[in-house]
Design a protein around this motif. Structure first.
Motif, PDB file in Angstrom:
ATOM      1  N   ALA A  41       0.837  -1.204   0.000  1.00 41.84           N
ATOM      2  CA  ALA A  41       0.000   0.000   0.000  1.00 41.84           C
ATOM      3  C   ALA A  41       0.875   1.257   0.000  1.00 41.84           C
ATOM      4  O   ALA A  41       0.563   2.230  -0.691  1.00 41.84           O
ATOM      5  CB  ALA A  41      -0.920  -0.006   1.220  1.00 41.84           C
ATOM      6  N   ALA A  42       1.971   1.225   0.728  1.00 38.43           N
ATOM      7  CA  ALA A  42       2.870   2.385   0.744  1.00 38.43           C
ATOM      8  C   ALA A  42       3.513   2.586  -0.619  1.00 38.43           C
ATOM      9  O   ALA A  42       3.677   3.723  -1.073  1.00 38.43           O
ATOM     10  CB  ALA A  42       3.941   2.188   1.815  1.00 38.43           C
ATOM     11  N   LEU A  43       3.866   1.508  -1.306  1.00 41.00           N
ATOM     12  CA  LEU A  43       4.445   1.644  -2.641  1.00 41.00           C
ATOM     13  C   LEU A  43       3.420   2.183  -3.644  1.00 41.00           C
ATOM     14  O   LEU A  43       3.760   2.978  -4.521  1.00 41.00           O
ATOM     15  CB  LEU A  43       5.005   0.311  -3.113  1.00 41.00           C
ATOM     16  CG  LEU A  43       6.402  -0.015  -2.589  1.00 41.00           C
ATOM     17  CD1 LEU A  43       6.768  -1.443  -2.926  1.00 41.00           C
ATOM     18  CD2 LEU A  43       7.416   0.937  -3.138  1.00 41.00           C
ATOM     19  N   MET A  44       2.178   1.758  -3.507  1.00 39.08           N
ATOM     20  CA  MET A  44       1.150   2.284  -4.405  1.00 39.08           C
ATOM     21  C   MET A  44       0.915   3.771  -4.144  1.00 39.08           C
ATOM     22  O   MET A  44       0.718   4.549  -5.079  1.00 39.08           O
ATOM     23  CB  MET A  44      -0.163   1.519  -4.219  1.00 39.08           C
ATOM     24  CG  MET A  44      -0.126   0.118  -4.734  1.00 39.08           C
ATOM     25  SD  MET A  44       0.218   0.122  -6.482  1.00 39.08           S
ATOM     26  CE  MET A  44       1.503  -1.076  -6.548  1.00 39.08           C
ATOM     27  N   LEU A  45       0.951   4.195  -2.898  1.00 38.83           N
ATOM     28  CA  LEU A  45       0.803   5.611  -2.568  1.00 38.83           C
ATOM     29  C   LEU A  45       1.962   6.411  -3.141  1.00 38.83           C
ATOM     30  O   LEU A  45       1.761   7.497  -3.714  1.00 38.83           O
ATOM     31  CB  LEU A  45       0.718   5.797  -1.056  1.00 38.83           C
ATOM     32  CG  LEU A  45       0.561   7.216  -0.549  1.00 38.83           C
ATOM     33  CD1 LEU A  45      -0.741   7.816  -1.051  1.00 38.83           C
ATOM     34  CD2 LEU A  45       0.612   7.235   0.960  1.00 38.83           C
ATOM     35  N   LEU A  46       3.175   5.891  -3.033  1.00 40.27           N
ATOM     36  CA  LEU A  46       4.332   6.577  -3.585  1.00 40.27           C
ATOM     37  C   LEU A  46       4.241   6.674  -5.105  1.00 40.27           C
ATOM     38  O   LEU A  46       4.568   7.721  -5.686  1.00 40.27           O
ATOM     39  CB  LEU A  46       5.613   5.847  -3.179  1.00 40.27           C
ATOM     40  CG  LEU A  46       6.923   6.448  -3.670  1.00 40.27           C
ATOM     41  CD1 LEU A  46       7.108   7.847  -3.109  1.00 40.27           C
ATOM     42  CD2 LEU A  46       8.075   5.550  -3.276  1.00 40.27           C
ATOM     43  N   ALA A  47       3.776   5.632  -5.754  1.00 44.83           N
ATOM     44  CA  ALA A  47       3.614   5.666  -7.215  1.00 44.83           C
ATOM     45  C   ALA A  47       2.581   6.715  -7.619  1.00 44.83           C
ATOM     46  O   ALA A  47       2.766   7.430  -8.607  1.00 44.83           O
ATOM     47  CB  ALA A  47       3.202   4.289  -7.724  1.00 44.83           C
ATOM     48  N   HIS A  48       1.509   6.829  -6.862  1.00 45.57           N
ATOM     49  CA  HIS A  48       0.473   7.824  -7.167  1.00 45.57           C
ATOM     50  C   HIS A  48       1.027   9.237  -6.988  1.00 45.57           C
ATOM     51  O   HIS A  48       0.760  10.128  -7.812  1.00 45.57           O
ATOM     52  CB  HIS A  48      -0.730   7.598  -6.262  1.00 45.57           C
ATOM     53  CG  HIS A  48      -1.864   8.516  -6.543  1.00 45.57           C
ATOM     54  ND1 HIS A  48      -2.610   8.436  -7.701  1.00 45.57           N
ATOM     55  CD2 HIS A  48      -2.375   9.549  -5.827  1.00 45.57           C
ATOM     56  CE1 HIS A  48      -3.532   9.369  -7.680  1.00 45.57           C
ATOM     57  NE2 HIS A  48      -3.405  10.065  -6.551  1.00 45.57           N
ATOM     58  N   ILE A  49       1.807   9.451  -5.949  1.00 42.72           N
ATOM     59  CA  ILE A  49       2.395  10.779  -5.715  1.00 42.72           C
ATOM     60  C   ILE A  49       3.367  11.135  -6.839  1.00 42.72           C
ATOM     61  O   ILE A  49       3.367  12.264  -7.338  1.00 42.72           O
ATOM     62  CB  ILE A  49       3.090  10.819  -4.338  1.00 42.72           C
ATOM     63  CG1 ILE A  49       2.041  10.771  -3.222  1.00 42.72           C
ATOM     64  CG2 ILE A  49       3.963  12.055  -4.189  1.00 42.72           C
ATOM     65  CD1 ILE A  49       2.613  10.588  -1.849  1.00 42.72           C
ATOM     66  N   LEU A  50       4.184  10.184  -7.255  1.00 41.36           N
ATOM     67  CA  LEU A  50       5.130  10.444  -8.333  1.00 41.36           C
ATOM     68  C   LEU A  50       4.419  10.745  -9.646  1.00 41.36           C
ATOM     69  O   LEU A  50       4.850  11.614 -10.420  1.00 41.36           O
ATOM     70  CB  LEU A  50       6.083   9.267  -8.500  1.00 41.36           C
ATOM     71  CG  LEU A  50       7.164   9.129  -7.445  1.00 41.36           C
ATOM     72  CD1 LEU A  50       7.908   7.836  -7.622  1.00 41.36           C
ATOM     73  CD2 LEU A  50       8.118  10.308  -7.481  1.00 41.36           C
ATOM     74  N   ARG A  51       3.334  10.032  -9.923  1.00 39.19           N
ATOM     75  CA  ARG A  51       2.577  10.287 -11.145  1.00 39.19           C
ATOM     76  C   ARG A  51       1.958  11.677 -11.124  1.00 39.19           C
ATOM     77  O   ARG A  51       1.959  12.409 -12.117  1.00 39.19           O
ATOM     78  CB  ARG A  51       1.501   9.231 -11.325  1.00 39.19           C
ATOM     79  CG  ARG A  51       0.837   9.344 -12.694  1.00 39.19           C
ATOM     80  CD  ARG A  51      -0.250   8.352 -12.860  1.00 39.19           C
ATOM     81  NE  ARG A  51      -1.348   8.758 -11.982  1.00 39.19           N
ATOM     82  CZ  ARG A  51      -2.342   7.987 -11.597  1.00 39.19           C
ATOM     83  NH1 ARG A  51      -2.384   6.734 -11.982  1.00 39.19           N
ATOM     84  NH2 ARG A  51      -3.292   8.436 -10.825  1.00 39.19           N
ATOM     85  N   ARG A  52       1.440  12.089  -9.972  1.00 40.23           N
ATOM     86  CA  ARG A  52       0.841  13.425  -9.852  1.00 40.23           C
ATOM     87  C   ARG A  52       1.887  14.519 -10.017  1.00 40.23           C
ATOM     88  O   ARG A  52       1.617  15.568 -10.593  1.00 40.23           O
ATOM     89  CB  ARG A  52       0.164  13.585  -8.490  1.00 40.23           C
ATOM     90  CG  ARG A  52      -1.078  12.774  -8.354  1.00 40.23           C
ATOM     91  CD  ARG A  52      -2.150  13.363  -9.179  1.00 40.23           C
ATOM     92  NE  ARG A  52      -3.384  13.294  -8.429  1.00 40.23           N
ATOM     93  CZ  ARG A  52      -4.440  13.974  -8.722  1.00 40.23           C
ATOM     94  NH1 ARG A  52      -4.438  14.763  -9.733  1.00 40.23           N
ATOM     95  NH2 ARG A  52      -5.521  13.847  -8.013  1.00 40.23           N
ATOM     96  N   MET A  53       3.101  14.263  -9.503  1.00 40.68           N
ATOM     97  CA  MET A  53       4.168  15.253  -9.633  1.00 40.68           C
ATOM     98  C   MET A  53       4.602  15.393 -11.096  1.00 40.68           C
ATOM     99  O   MET A  53       4.943  16.500 -11.532  1.00 40.68           O
ATOM    100  CB  MET A  53       5.357  14.882  -8.755  1.00 40.68           C
ATOM    101  CG  MET A  53       5.109  15.094  -7.288  1.00 40.68           C
ATOM    102  SD  MET A  53       6.464  14.591  -6.256  1.00 40.68           S
ATOM    103  CE  MET A  53       7.798  15.570  -6.867  1.00 40.68           C
ATOM    104  N   ASN A  54       4.594  14.301 -11.843  1.00 39.58           N
ATOM    105  CA  ASN A  54       4.968  14.367 -13.248  1.00 39.58           C
ATOM    106  C   ASN A  54       3.901  15.054 -14.095  1.00 39.58           C
ATOM    107  O   ASN A  54       4.228  15.655 -15.115  1.00 39.58           O
ATOM    108  CB  ASN A  54       5.238  12.969 -13.806  1.00 39.58           C
ATOM    109  CG  ASN A  54       6.547  12.416 -13.308  1.00 39.58           C
ATOM    110  OD1 ASN A  54       7.440  13.169 -12.909  1.00 39.58           O
ATOM    111  ND2 ASN A  54       6.666  11.102 -13.305  1.00 39.58           N
ATOM    112  N   GLU A  55       2.650  14.983 -13.695  1.00 40.60           N
ATOM    113  CA  GLU A  55       1.565  15.631 -14.441  1.00 40.60           C
ATOM    114  C   GLU A  55       1.577  17.148 -14.247  1.00 40.60           C
ATOM    115  O   GLU A  55       1.211  17.889 -15.128  1.00 40.60           O
ATOM    116  CB  GLU A  55       0.218  15.079 -14.010  1.00 40.60           C
ATOM    117  CG  GLU A  55      -0.047  13.685 -14.467  1.00 40.60           C
ATOM    118  CD  GLU A  55      -1.366  13.147 -13.941  1.00 40.60           C
ATOM    119  OE1 GLU A  55      -2.054  13.843 -13.162  1.00 40.60           O
ATOM    120  OE2 GLU A  55      -1.711  12.009 -14.296  1.00 40.60           O
ATOM    121  N   ALA A  56       1.997  17.591 -13.073  1.00 39.65           N
ATOM    122  CA  ALA A  56       1.947  19.026 -12.764  1.00 39.65           C
ATOM    123  C   ALA A  56       3.105  19.794 -13.346  1.00 39.65           C
ATOM    124  O   ALA A  56       4.021  19.384 -13.876  1.00 39.65           O
ATOM    125  CB  ALA A  56       1.941  19.239 -11.253  1.00 39.65           C
TER     126      ALA A  56
END
Length: 83
Positions: free
Chosen positions: A68-83
């Motif tokens: 779950a922590a790895l999935m949260l980190l992946a989501h944060i990284l994806r959001r940072m790349n979109e912005a």
């Protein structure tokens, strides 16, 4: 019994080698997710072999919380790349 644990440790070395070799973040995250899953399965096997269910509970917690922590980190990284 010992050969099973030795085989699990050898299989665990495959994603470790992949994480050291790749330069991109996504293959490293996949490798670390694989390491976390394999480690928690190893803990579950050891708990069954030792008939110690407290170790098994720790393995289940690592399996659920670690991924779950790895999935949260992946989501944060994806959001940072979109912005």
């Amino acid at each position: 019994m010992n050969w099973v644990l030795l085989a699990m440790i050898l299989i665990l070395l495959i994603p470790i080698a992949e994480a050291c070799r790749s330069q991109s973040i996504w293959p490293k995250m996949l490798a670390f997710a694989s390491i976390a899953t394999k480690t928690s399965v190893m803990i579950l096997v050891i708990s069954v072999l030792r008939d110690d269910w407290m170790i098994g509970v720790v393995g289940v917690l690592i399996l659920s919380v670690g991924n779950a922590a790895l999935m949260l980190l992946a989501h944060i990284l994806r959001r940072m790349n979109e912005a």
